[in-house]
Enzyme design. Structure first.
Site, PDB file in Angstrom:
ATOM      1  CG  HIS A   1      74.464  60.461  -7.808  1.00 45.24           C
ATOM      2  ND1 HIS A   1      74.073  59.540  -8.751  1.00 45.24           N
ATOM      3  CD2 HIS A   1      74.266  61.681  -8.354  1.00 45.24           C
ATOM      4  CE1 HIS A   1      73.670  60.184  -9.830  1.00 45.24           C
ATOM      5  NE2 HIS A   1      73.766  61.475  -9.619  1.00 45.24           N
TER       6      HIS A   1
ATOM      7  CD  GLN B   1      73.717  65.635  -9.347  1.00 44.92           C
ATOM      8  OE1 GLN B   1      72.651  65.907  -9.892  1.00 44.92           O
ATOM      9  NE2 GLN B   1      74.815  65.366 -10.044  1.00 44.92           N
TER      10      GLN B   1
END
Length: 179
Positions: free
Chosen positions: A8, A10
């Site tokens: 992921h 961010q």
């Protein structure tokens, strides 16, 4: 985010200049004899032994005083203060080089390598910083070898003095040979 088991990304937007960026800007502004970032890139290119990969618009190298066993900095060939200032050709050339570096991390550790990547850009409201800063990406693996994590020792966690068990030239060589 680091406790999530899936890949992921961010994006953080702070209402302040992060302490590490503030130190980089301060050092760049105090630097005498040229531009700090230009000189860092020039030294890496001149030695050649810390270069991991490069193309016409970007150079990826292991920093001279790397904190992590496998840490790479990716700088554009032409210094700009932030991502929006990059030209179209540099933007297009970044992706293939970045994927090349990530594949080298994977090859080095014989499988998907956990890594952290952080863009460093000049603060938008600081013209002095923007005149000297160079946007760059820092990519590091939390591994020191296949199946072995890099844990921070007391000197690193407690004193901020980083100790590394591999010299930058050897780390770069291993990354070059990983594909």
């Amino acid at each position: 985010g680091v406790t999530l088991s899936h890949p992921h990304g961010q994006i953080y937007a702070f209402p302040f200049v992060a302490p590490r960026l503030a130190r980089m800007v301060e050092q760049a502004l105090r630097y005498e004899g040229g531009n700090l970032f230009d000189d860092l890139v020039a030294a890496a290119l001149e030695s050649g032994t810390r270069i991991v990969a490069r193309n016409e618009h970007w150079v990826a190298f292991v920093p001279e005083a790397a904190r992590w066993p496998y840490e790479v900095r990716i700088f554009p060939a032409a210094r700009v203060p932030d991502l929006p200032a990059l030209g179209e050709a540099a933007r297009e050339a970044f992706g293939p080089l970045y994927l090349d570096v990530l594949r080298r991390f994977d090859g080095l550790f014989s499988g998907p390598a956990p890594y952290i990547a952080a863009w460093h850009q000049a603060p938008v409201f600081d013209e002095a910083a923007r005149s000297v800063f160079a946007v760059h990406l820092q990519v590091l693996s939390i591994r020191r070898a296949a199946g072995k994590l890099k844990y921070l020792a007391g000197t690193e966690s407690g004193m901020g003095v980083w100790i590394n068990d591999i010299v930058p030239e050897e780390a770069a060589q291993r990354l070059r040979e990983a594909l």
